[in-house]
Design an enzyme around this catalytic site. Structure first.
Site, mmCIF file in Angstrom:
data_model
loop_
_atom_site.group_PDB
_atom_site.id
_atom_site.type_symbol
_atom_site.label_atom_id
_atom_site.label_comp_id
_atom_site.label_asym_id
_atom_site.label_seq_id
_atom_site.Cartn_x
_atom_site.Cartn_y
_atom_site.Cartn_z
ATOM 1 N N GLU A 49 24.747 54.863 14.560
ATOM 2 C CA GLU A 49 24.549 55.646 15.774
ATOM 3 C C GLU A 49 23.990 57.001 15.356
ATOM 4 O O GLU A 49 24.623 57.722 14.578
ATOM 5 C CB GLU A 49 25.881 55.802 16.503
ATOM 6 C CG GLU A 49 25.749 56.066 17.972
ATOM 7 C CD GLU A 49 27.106 56.056 18.642
ATOM 8 O OE1 GLU A 49 27.455 55.036 19.252
ATOM 9 O OE2 GLU A 49 27.848 57.053 18.521
ATOM 10 N N ASP A 60 30.196 66.501 23.772
ATOM 11 C CA ASP A 60 30.542 66.686 22.368
ATOM 12 C C ASP A 60 31.495 67.844 22.150
ATOM 13 O O ASP A 60 31.411 68.885 22.814
ATOM 14 C CB ASP A 60 29.264 66.919 21.555
ATOM 15 C CG ASP A 60 28.451 65.652 21.391
ATOM 16 O OD1 ASP A 60 28.999 64.683 20.823
ATOM 17 O OD2 ASP A 60 27.309 65.618 21.842
ATOM 18 N N TYR A 175 30.295 50.971 25.342
ATOM 19 C CA TYR A 175 30.980 52.005 24.541
ATOM 20 C C TYR A 175 32.165 52.522 25.351
ATOM 21 O O TYR A 175 31.993 53.038 26.453
ATOM 22 C CB TYR A 175 29.998 53.122 24.243
ATOM 23 C CG TYR A 175 30.444 54.155 23.238
ATOM 24 C CD1 TYR A 175 29.713 54.377 22.082
ATOM 25 C CD2 TYR A 175 31.562 54.947 23.444
ATOM 26 C CE1 TYR A 175 30.090 55.339 21.157
ATOM 27 C CE2 TYR A 175 31.955 55.904 22.540
ATOM 28 C CZ TYR A 175 31.210 56.098 21.403
ATOM 29 O OH TYR A 175 31.581 57.064 20.493
#
Length: 270
Positions: A49, A60, A175
Site C-alpha cells: 500500500e 491520518d 478495507y
C-alpha cells in the site's frame, strides 16, 4: 482474476492472511521510495500500500501526516510516483494499491489518473474520502475499465446498508478501519475489534483487510485470526522518519516487514 484476487486466493490456499505494509511515497524522497518498495517485497509483503502525500490528510495521524509533509517538501508529485512504480515493475510483481485522497485525483482528472495509474503498474486504488455513492458515475468505471481494483472503507460505525453498498462498489478487497479515529500505532487493539470483524466478514463476498493502529507481530497475529489481510502502516512510516538519512534504511524496513509478517508466514504449509 485481478492481481489482488490472486493474492487472496493464494493466501486462502496457504490458510493464512495477507500481509499489507504501507509507506508514504516520496518519504524522504522518491529515489528512496523505489528502494523501499523493493525492500517491502523482499521482506514478505503480499500487497504493498503506497500513500500519495496530500496537504490535508484528514484520515491520518501525526506519523503519516509528517511523512506526507516530508514527501511534499521533497517535491513528490503523482507523476513521480507513477514513474517509481513503473521502474519497480521490472522485477517486482507484488500488487501495489495507492492510498490517496480525492483531491490529487480530481486535480489530475479521473480519466488521466486512471490511464496513467494502470500504465505504471498500479493494481488498485483506495480513495479514503470518496464514498461509493460519489464514485459510481465516473471514478469506478474509469478505474475498472482499465483493470484497476477499487477498494473502499468500512468502519466500526458502518451499518448493514453501508456494508452492502461498500461491498457492491469494491473490487479486490474491502478495507476495515479497526477503530474510530485516524491512523497511528496503538498499544492495544480495540476491545470489540475481533467480534466486529467477524460480523462484517460474514456479510461480505470479498476479502476483508484490517488496518489503522496495528503495529506489532502480536497484533498482526491476533487480527489475522479473523481477517483476510492485515495492514501495518505507521510503525513502518515512523521507522522511515527516524532513519531517513541512514543508508541501511531499506535493510531496516525489509527486516521489520519480515518480523511483522512472521506470524502469517508461520501458518503457511511447509
Amino acid at each position: 482474476m485481478s492481481a489482488l484476487d490472486q493474492v487472496f486466493a493464494r493466501c486462502r490456499e496457504q490458510k493464512r492472511a495477507a500481509f499489507i505494509p504501507f509507506l508514504m511515497a516520496g518519504d524522504p524522497d522518491l529515489e528512496t521510495t523505489e528502494s523501499l518498495i523493493r525492500a517491502l517485497a523482499a521482506g514478505g509483503a503480499d500487497i504493498i500500500e503506497l500513500g500519495v502525500p496530500f496537504s490535508d490528510p484528514i484520515a491520518d495521524g501525526p506519523v503519516n501526516q509528517q511523512a506526507a509533509a516530508r514527501a511534499l517538501a521533497a517535491g513528490t508529485t503523482m507523476a513521480g510516483i507513477f514513474d517509481v512504480i513503473a521502474r519497480c515493475r521490472d522485477s517486482i510483481r507484488v500488487p501495489i494499491v495507492l492510498f490517496t485522497y480525492f483531491n490529487p485525483i480530481h486535480a489530475r482528472g479521473i480519466e488521466r489518473f486512471s490511464e496513467q495509474a494502470a500504465a505504471s503498474g498500479v493494481d488498485g486504488v483506495l480513495c479514503v474520502d470518496l464514498p461509493p455513492e460519489a464514485a459510481a458515475d465516473r471514478f469506478i468505471p474509469a478505474l475498472t475499465s482499465r483493470g484497476l481494483d477499487t477498494v473502499f472503507l468500512l468502519a466500526p460505525t458502518s451499518t448493514k446498508d453501508r456494508i452492502a453498498k461498500v461491498a457492491a462498489a469494491s473490487r479486490g478487497f474491502v478495507y476495515y478501519v479497526s477503530r474510530t479515529g485516524v491512523t497511528g500505532e496503538q498499544s492495544a487493539l480495540a476491545p470489540a475489534l475481533i467480534k466486529e470483524v467477524k460480523k462484517v466478514r460474514r456479510r461480505l463476498p470479498l476479502p476483508l483487510a484490517v488496518g489503522f493502529g496495528i503495529s506489532s507481530p502480536e497484533q498482526v497475529a491476533e487480527v489475522a485470526k479473523v481477517a483476510d489481510g492485515v495492514v501495518v502502516g505507521s510503525a513502518l512510516v515512523r521507522l522511515v522518519g527516524e532513519h531517513a538519512e541512514d543508508p541501511n534504511l531499506p535493510s531496516l524496513i525489509e527486516e521489520r516487514v519480515r518480523i511483522l509478517s512472521s506470524p502469517l508466514a508461520a501458518k503457511a504449509p511447509a
